[in-house]
Scaffold this motif. Sequence first.
Motif, PDB file in Angstrom:
ATOM      1  N   ALA A 171       0.826  -1.201   0.000  1.00  0.00           N
ATOM      2  CA  ALA A 171       0.000   0.000   0.000  1.00  0.00           C
ATOM      3  C   ALA A 171       0.866   1.260   0.000  1.00  0.00           C
ATOM      4  O   ALA A 171       0.556   2.224  -0.709  1.00  0.00           O
ATOM      5  N   LEU A 172       1.933   1.250   0.764  1.00  0.00           N
ATOM      6  CA  LEU A 172       2.834   2.405   0.771  1.00  0.00           C
ATOM      7  C   LEU A 172       3.508   2.578  -0.588  1.00  0.00           C
ATOM      8  O   LEU A 172       3.630   3.702  -1.088  1.00  0.00           O
ATOM      9  N   ASP A 173       3.934   1.478  -1.187  1.00  0.00           N
ATOM     10  CA  ASP A 173       4.522   1.538  -2.527  1.00  0.00           C
ATOM     11  C   ASP A 173       3.528   2.120  -3.528  1.00  0.00           C
ATOM     12  O   ASP A 173       3.872   2.976  -4.345  1.00  0.00           O
ATOM     13  N   ALA A 174       2.283   1.648  -3.465  1.00  0.00           N
ATOM     14  CA  ALA A 174       1.257   2.098  -4.402  1.00  0.00           C
ATOM     15  C   ALA A 174       0.960   3.590  -4.253  1.00  0.00           C
ATOM     16  O   ALA A 174       0.581   4.250  -5.223  1.00  0.00           O
ATOM     17  N   ARG A 175       1.163   4.102  -3.061  1.00  0.00           N
ATOM     18  CA  ARG A 175       0.914   5.518  -2.804  1.00  0.00           C
ATOM     19  C   ARG A 175       2.134   6.389  -3.069  1.00  0.00           C
ATOM     20  O   ARG A 175       2.117   7.585  -2.824  1.00  0.00           O
ATOM     21  N   GLY A 176       3.213   5.763  -3.533  1.00  0.00           N
ATOM     22  CA  GLY A 176       4.400   6.522  -3.867  1.00  0.00           C
ATOM     23  C   GLY A 176       5.248   6.924  -2.675  1.00  0.00           C
ATOM     24  O   GLY A 176       5.989   7.897  -2.747  1.00  0.00           O
ATOM     25  N   PHE A 177       5.135   6.186  -1.591  1.00  0.00           N
ATOM     26  CA  PHE A 177       5.942   6.468  -0.400  1.00  0.00           C
ATOM     27  C   PHE A 177       7.410   6.420  -0.793  1.00  0.00           C
ATOM     28  O   PHE A 177       7.888   5.426  -1.341  1.00  0.00           O
ATOM     29  N   SER A 178       8.134   7.491  -0.533  1.00  0.00           N
ATOM     30  CA  SER A 178       9.480   7.624  -1.084  1.00  0.00           C
ATOM     31  C   SER A 178      10.583   6.970  -0.255  1.00  0.00           C
ATOM     32  O   SER A 178      11.684   6.776  -0.752  1.00  0.00           O
ATOM     33  N   ASN A 179      10.312   6.600   0.985  1.00  0.00           N
ATOM     34  CA  ASN A 179      11.339   6.021   1.839  1.00  0.00           C
ATOM     35  C   ASN A 179      11.401   4.509   1.613  1.00  0.00           C
ATOM     36  O   ASN A 179      10.786   3.717   2.332  1.00  0.00           O
TER      37      ASN A 179
END
Length: 56
Positions: free
Chosen positions: A14-22
């Motif tokens: 989910a974080l990857d899909a939202r473009g989480f940069s860390n």
Amino acid sequence: MELIEQVRAAVADALDARGFSNKAFVAELREGKRDDSPYMVGALAWAEREQAWKTK
């Protein structure tokens, strides 16, 4: 424990899909090094709640 591994993967995805940069943080989530993070605590609470509802 299978549930926690599924939750780790779901949170990281989910974080990857939202473009989480860390990306290092996301990798640590997948490895189980961030189980105490707010993302995981909330997701685990929800997963446990859902699991309890399924067993009723």
